[in-house]
Design a protein around this motif. Structure first.
Motif, short mmCIF file in Angstrom:
data_model
loop_
_atom_site.label_atom_id
_atom_site.label_comp_id
_atom_site.label_asym_id
_atom_site.label_seq_id
_atom_site.Cartn_x
_atom_site.Cartn_y
_atom_site.Cartn_z
N ASP A 22 44.27 9.55 21.11
CA ASP A 22 45.40 10.47 20.89
C ASP A 22 45.05 11.92 21.19
N THR A 23 44.00 12.16 21.96
CA THR A 23 43.72 13.52 22.42
C THR A 23 43.70 13.50 23.95
N TRP A 24 43.52 14.67 24.52
CA TRP A 24 43.49 14.77 25.98
C TRP A 24 42.06 14.94 26.48
N ALA A 25 41.10 14.66 25.59
CA ALA A 25 39.71 14.76 26.00
C ALA A 25 39.42 13.69 27.05
N TRP A 26 38.47 13.98 27.92
CA TRP A 26 38.13 13.05 29.02
C TRP A 26 36.63 13.06 29.21
N SER A 27 36.11 12.02 29.79
CA SER A 27 34.70 12.03 30.18
C SER A 27 34.47 10.89 31.15
N TYR A 28 33.86 11.19 32.27
CA TYR A 28 33.57 10.09 33.21
C TYR A 28 32.51 9.15 32.63
N TRP A 29 31.78 9.62 31.60
CA TRP A 29 30.77 8.76 30.97
C TRP A 29 31.40 7.55 30.28
N TRP A 55 30.62 22.99 35.01
CA TRP A 55 31.52 23.02 33.84
C TRP A 55 32.08 21.62 33.57
N LEU A 56 32.54 20.95 34.64
CA LEU A 56 33.11 19.60 34.46
C LEU A 56 32.07 18.66 33.86
N MET A 57 30.84 18.76 34.36
CA MET A 57 29.79 17.86 33.87
C MET A 57 29.41 18.18 32.43
N ALA A 58 29.31 19.47 32.11
CA ALA A 58 28.95 19.86 30.74
C ALA A 58 30.02 19.37 29.76
N VAL A 59 31.28 19.51 30.12
CA VAL A 59 32.37 19.06 29.23
C VAL A 59 32.34 17.52 29.10
N ALA A 60 32.03 16.84 30.20
CA ALA A 60 31.98 15.37 30.15
C ALA A 60 30.91 14.90 29.17
N TYR A 61 29.74 15.55 29.18
CA TYR A 61 28.68 15.21 28.22
C TYR A 61 29.16 15.48 26.79
N CYS A 62 29.81 16.63 26.58
CA CYS A 62 30.24 17.00 25.22
C CYS A 62 31.21 15.95 24.66
N HIS A 63 32.16 15.52 25.47
CA HIS A 63 33.14 14.55 24.97
C HIS A 63 32.50 13.17 24.73
N ARG A 64 31.59 12.81 25.61
CA ARG A 64 30.93 11.50 25.45
C ARG A 64 30.01 11.50 24.22
N ALA A 105 51.36 22.83 21.34
CA ALA A 105 51.76 23.34 22.66
C ALA A 105 50.56 23.36 23.62
N PHE A 106 49.40 23.74 23.10
CA PHE A 106 48.23 23.90 23.98
C PHE A 106 47.30 22.69 23.95
N GLN A 107 47.66 21.67 23.17
CA GLN A 107 46.70 20.59 22.92
C GLN A 107 46.08 19.96 24.18
N PRO A 108 46.89 19.66 25.21
CA PRO A 108 46.25 19.04 26.38
C PRO A 108 45.13 19.91 26.95
N TYR A 109 45.41 21.20 27.05
CA TYR A 109 44.41 22.11 27.61
C TYR A 109 43.22 22.28 26.67
N ILE A 110 43.52 22.44 25.37
CA ILE A 110 42.45 22.62 24.37
C ILE A 110 41.50 21.42 24.38
N ASN A 111 42.06 20.22 24.37
CA ASN A 111 41.23 19.01 24.34
C ASN A 111 40.47 18.84 25.65
#
Lengths: 349, 229
Positions: free
Chosen positions: A75-82, A119-128, B61-67
């Motif tokens: 239920d979040t928009w977090a993503w990670s290729y990992w 940046w994309l890679m660092a975020v992917a690690y953080c979410h994984r 409102a900002f959730q997609p970007y924040i996450n």
């Protein structure tokens, strides 16, 4: 009535002018480049450290498995290729690729492209790696985010060296380092982001009674799991513990005000070095402490950064600068003066 | 973004067309609002876990970007107070004939210099520390709260929240147990959350060390009435 309308109109005009000056004055890229080298180095070290324990953190039987990591981000928009990686071979390939990208960022090789990848890679690690993250990762990704915005590889980079060498081989004049709006926007965003971090760090502490009764620092230093150098002897100077607790509380809360005026900026930045240096030395978070000091460099004007770095590197000016015609050099000096004036919040108009 | 040649007067912004300046201004305002929103929402939370409706609306409102951009942080470092540490003790069942193998993470060997530690490098020690803290932060009692409100709607919302939190804690705990089991040859593993508090200044002056056994306590999985997690 007319006077009131005119004064309101003038106020709006002043606000617009200040906004324009704040965001759209071209800036030299030297501060951003130094943050790229140090921040890129920290990203490289942070991810190299994972290498020693990669299977434990990213493998099929990791502490937090990829299925669990994914479910915790439900239920979040977090993503990670990992989350798509199951095979150990692919895990190692992607990890080595990330380490290479962070090294390229630090060295400034194809900086515009690798800054985005980093940046994309660092975020992917953080979410994984949810659950294993801390302030270091927040700061790493913050720095990486703004390195994408500006020309972080315009100086002190392999990119710059290659451009100069290419020009010299072709018998052309080496390209000048130009001030740019994007360098300014990147640094401004990092400055404001940092102000938000400290503001809420301070507000959080304002809600704790230990920061007010002066014992907070004792409880931070007496934490066995954080402690890297014993500082509990400070208990014999309780007034010092209380003073340092109060100074930390007020510095952090009011950093966002103190860091802008020229007169108080050295105090705000000096305190940042002391507080984060203390966290690095005494509380075992060397990486986090250093990363926060690197982020604070955003408040050093690029001309000062350039002068300090070149003095440290043992040279006052570059060969291509000496080759500049006298008129161009004169114009550069005026540009520097204009840039310095714009950097000041209350620059004369 | 275009690189702009500097003019001699400050501010030299004329190289950038007005429409670009407007677009960049809108983008930086939106971005900074997204950076500001998560800590604002976190700071506005009451003891019952409810945040300011303004912060909630901005977050939605900002959730997609924040996450997506990993901006969801509260920045409450050592706040509101520097609290106790949370660790995990694990017991590996070695079979009937042998004593269980017991370990703790994050692991410190008292005889080694603290700056080095045993989980190398120090940043990796800190990762293990954060795993233990994260398990504790997600702890939710196995039974739902017994002081539920009379309103059916509110009761349902609280129960749904409790179910979600409890599931999160259970999957995390199970994941840790499975990891430890895998590195110990597939033997059954049981984990216990530990709390390690700092001695008060008076206790320390009275001779209690910061790693005194009395400063550790096992945290219960089932809470007695009135006990806080």
């Amino acid at each position: 009535m007319n006077a009131a309308v005119a004064s309101i109109r003038d106020w709006f005009r002043d606000v617009l002018r200040a906004w324009n000056r704040f965001w759209f004055t071209p800036a030299q890229p030297h501060t951003l480049a130094l943050i790229r080298i140090l921040g890129g180095g920290m990203l490289l070290y942070t991810h190299l450290a994972w290498t020693l324990h990669l299977s434990n953190f990213l493998g099929p039987n990791s502490w937090v498995t990829r299925e669990v990591s994914q479910s915790l981000h439900q239920d979040t928009w977090a993503w990670s290729y990992w989350w798509l990686v199951d095979s150990p071979a692919l895990m190692w390939t992607l990890h080595i690729a990330a380490v290479v990208v962070f090294a390229m960022l630090m060295l400034g090789v194809y900086t515009r492209v690798v800054a985005v990848l980093a940046w994309l890679m660092a975020v992917a690690y953080c979410h994984r790696l949810i659950g294993a993250m801390f302030g270091l990762d927040t700061t790493n990704t913050m720095i990486a985010l703004y390195l994408m915005v500006g020309p972080a590889g315009a100086v002190w980079s392999v990119d710059h060296w290659r451009a100069r060498r290419g020009a010299e081989r072709a018998g052309r004049k080496a390209p000048d380092v130009q001030p740019s709006v994007s360098a300014n926007v990147a640094i401004r965003l990092l400055q404001l982001h940092l102000c938000i971090v400290y503001l809420f760090g301070g507000i959080g502490k304002m809600r704790g009674e230990l920061w007010w009764d002066g014992s907070a620092l004792w409880y931070a230093l007496a934490n066995y799991e954080y402690q890297s150098l014993p500082m509990t002897w400070l208990i014999h100077a309780p007034w010092l513990i209380a003073l340092l607790s109060a100074v930390t509380l007020f510095w952090e809360t009011f950093y966002c005000f103190l860091v802008w005026p020229r007169l108080t900026r050295p105090i705000a930045l000096g305190m940042a070095v002391l507080v984060h240096g203390g966290i690095a030395a005494f509380m075992g978070m060397i990486t986090f402490g250093l990363a926060m000091i690197f982020a604070n460099l955003a408040f050093i004007p690029p001309e000062m950064t350039r002068s300090c770095v070149e003095r440290l590197a043992g040279r006052r000016s570059r060969p291509h600068d000496q080759a500049q015609p006298a008129r161009q050099k004169q114009a550069s000096k005026k540009q520097l003066r204009a840039s310095r004036a714009a950097w000041r919040p209350h620059a004369p108009r | 973004m275009a690189t702009v040649a500097t003019e001699e007067r400050a501010p030299a912004t004329s190289g950038l067309r007005l429409r670009w300046r407007v677009l960049i201004s809108v983008l930086v305002v939106l971005h900074l609002a997204a950076v500001f929103t998560p800590p604002f929402r976190f700071a506005s939370r009451s003891a019952q876990g409810e945040a300011s409706p303004v912060a909630d609306a901005a977050y939605r409102a900002f959730q997609p970007y924040i996450n997506a951009a990993y901006l969801d942080h509260g920045y409450f470092y050592f706040a509101p107070n520097p609290g106790p540490s949370h660790l995990v003790r694990y017991e590996v069942d070695m079979g009937e004939a042998r004593e269980p193998l017991v370990g703790v993470f994050p692991h410190i060997e008292p005889d080694r210099p603290r700056i080095i530690g045993t989980q190398q490098p120090r940043v990796i020690y800190h990762r293990h520390f954060m795993l233990a803290e994260s398990l504790h932060a997600n702890f939710t009692p196995p039974a739902p709260p017994d002081d539920l409100p009379e309103s059916a709607e509110l009761r349902q919302a609280i129960l749904a929240d409790w179910t979600r939190r409890r599931e999160t804690y259970e999957v995390l705990k199970t994941s840790f147990e499975q990891h430890l089991s895998a590195i110990h040859g597939g033997r059954p593993v049981r984990i216990v959350r530990l709390e390690h508090r700092q001695p008060t200044p008076q206790e320390f002056l009275g001779g209690m060390a910061i790693d005194d056994p009395r400063t550790y306590r096992d945290l219960p999985e089932v809470l007695s009435p009135g006990e806080m997690p």
